[in-house]
Design an enzyme around this catalytic site. Structure first.
Site, mmCIF file in Angstrom:
data_model
loop_
_atom_site.group_PDB
_atom_site.id
_atom_site.type_symbol
_atom_site.label_atom_id
_atom_site.label_comp_id
_atom_site.label_asym_id
_atom_site.label_seq_id
_atom_site.Cartn_x
_atom_site.Cartn_y
_atom_site.Cartn_z
ATOM 1 C CB ALA A 21 59.817 97.402 51.692
ATOM 2 N NE ARG A 33 59.974 90.518 55.115
ATOM 3 C CZ ARG A 33 60.269 89.660 55.118
ATOM 4 N NH1 ARG A 33 59.857 89.330 55.952
ATOM 5 N NH2 ARG A 33 60.942 89.402 54.607
ATOM 6 C CD GLN A 100 66.043 93.982 54.456
ATOM 7 O OE1 GLN A 100 66.066 95.230 54.677
ATOM 8 N NE2 GLN A 100 66.392 93.058 55.146
ATOM 9 C CG HIS A 120 66.054 89.429 50.000
ATOM 10 N ND1 HIS A 120 65.160 90.528 50.798
ATOM 11 C CD2 HIS A 120 66.728 88.896 50.715
ATOM 12 C CE1 HIS A 120 65.526 89.783 51.990
ATOM 13 N NE2 HIS A 120 66.067 89.187 52.023
ATOM 14 C CB THR A 194 65.120 98.089 56.489
ATOM 15 O OG1 THR A 194 65.445 97.025 57.005
ATOM 16 C CG2 THR A 194 67.010 98.423 56.733
ATOM 17 C CG ASN A 219 61.861 102.687 58.666
ATOM 18 O OD1 ASN A 219 61.807 102.087 57.787
ATOM 19 N ND2 ASN A 219 61.578 101.543 60.104
#
Ligand code: ZN
Length: 257
Positions: A21, A33, A100, A120, A194, A219
């Site tokens: 994301a 999340r 994802q 996903h 991620t 990240n």
């Protein structure tokens, strides 16, 4: 560290990228999340993403359709992070792109669809939960705009849902198998946006490591795999990826020749 990783990319021939994301937040798509995520803010949103509530409760489905109509993804544009991965493919370095994300921004940016492995699924398609029929999401959304609160499958009357993996649903084994296969073929594995906490997808890092690939993590927050990575690059994903892949250095070295 950026320079070292740029050199590794120059040397690499089969780069496998795993995105989560975090790469899409700069395109205005919230991380569900994360600390600012929709699920954290709105428990109903979590209910809508749970397959059991979705199948059992027409009210949850009606809300889900309204949510899909107003999704920021429909107007979202790829950001420099996505474009850097397109540049990687143009350099013939990209072996595969495991994602994802369900927004298809990698394909919109210009990565070849056959390179992208969507573990996903995709929000740009619907799937019938009874007969498996798949169709473009926008056609179903047109029906919602025309007044259907919970459009049913036109083939069998079954419940339609976005063609994504909801909570409580199994991943598609063939898709996961393909992700692990390409991870095992990588000589350089780049995990982007991620936290690498969701299995089996995070296990792709172990597979790549086992095959001898260099592991680089980009990240904003720490991840579960930072200690085993060859490099961890925090900060803005858009900026870091652009710095890693931008042609500036090639131009510079060419002018030196
Ligand atoms: Zn059906």
């Amino acid at each position: 560290m950026i320079d070292a990783v740029r050199n590794w990319i120059d040397e690499a021939q089969r780069i496998v990228v795993l995105t989560g994301a975090g790469i899409s937040t700069d395109s205005g798509i919230p991380d569900f999340r994360g600390p600012q995520g929709l699920w954290t803010k709105n428990p109903l949103a979590e209910k809508m993403s749970n397959i059991n509530y979705y199948l059992a409760d027409p009210e949850v489905r009606k809300l889900s359709w309204q949510n899909r109509l107003s999704s920021p993804a429909w107007t979202a544009k790829p950001n420099p992070g996505h474009l850097a991965l397109v540049a990687l493919e143009k350099r013939n370095k990209l072996h595969a792109l495991i994602t994802q994300n369900i927004d298809e921004l990698h394909q919109v940016a210009g990565n070849s669809p056959e390179k992208v492995i969507e573990v996903h699924g995709t929000m740009r398609r619907v799937m019938c939960m009874s007969c498996g029929m798949r169709a473009p999401m926008q056609k179903a959304l047109d029906r919602v705009r025309a007044g259907e609160e919970d459009p049913a499958c036109r083939d069998c009357g079954g419940i339609l849902k976005s063609d994504t993996i909801s909570f409580g649903q199994q991943l598609v084994p063939e898709v996961i198998d393909r992700a692990m296969l390409v991870a095992g073929e990588a000589d350089f594995f780049l995990a982007v946006g991620t936290t690498l906490q969701v299995y089996p997808v995070a296990g792709a890092v172990d597979v790549a490591r086992g095959a001898g690939a260099r592991i680089v993590i980009v990240n904003a927050q720490p991840t579960a795999y930072d200690s085993m990575a060859d490099a961890v690059l925090p900060g803005s994903i858009s900026e870091v990826l652009s710095a890693l892949v931008s042609p500036a250095r090639e131009t510079a070295s060419r002018s030196l020749q």
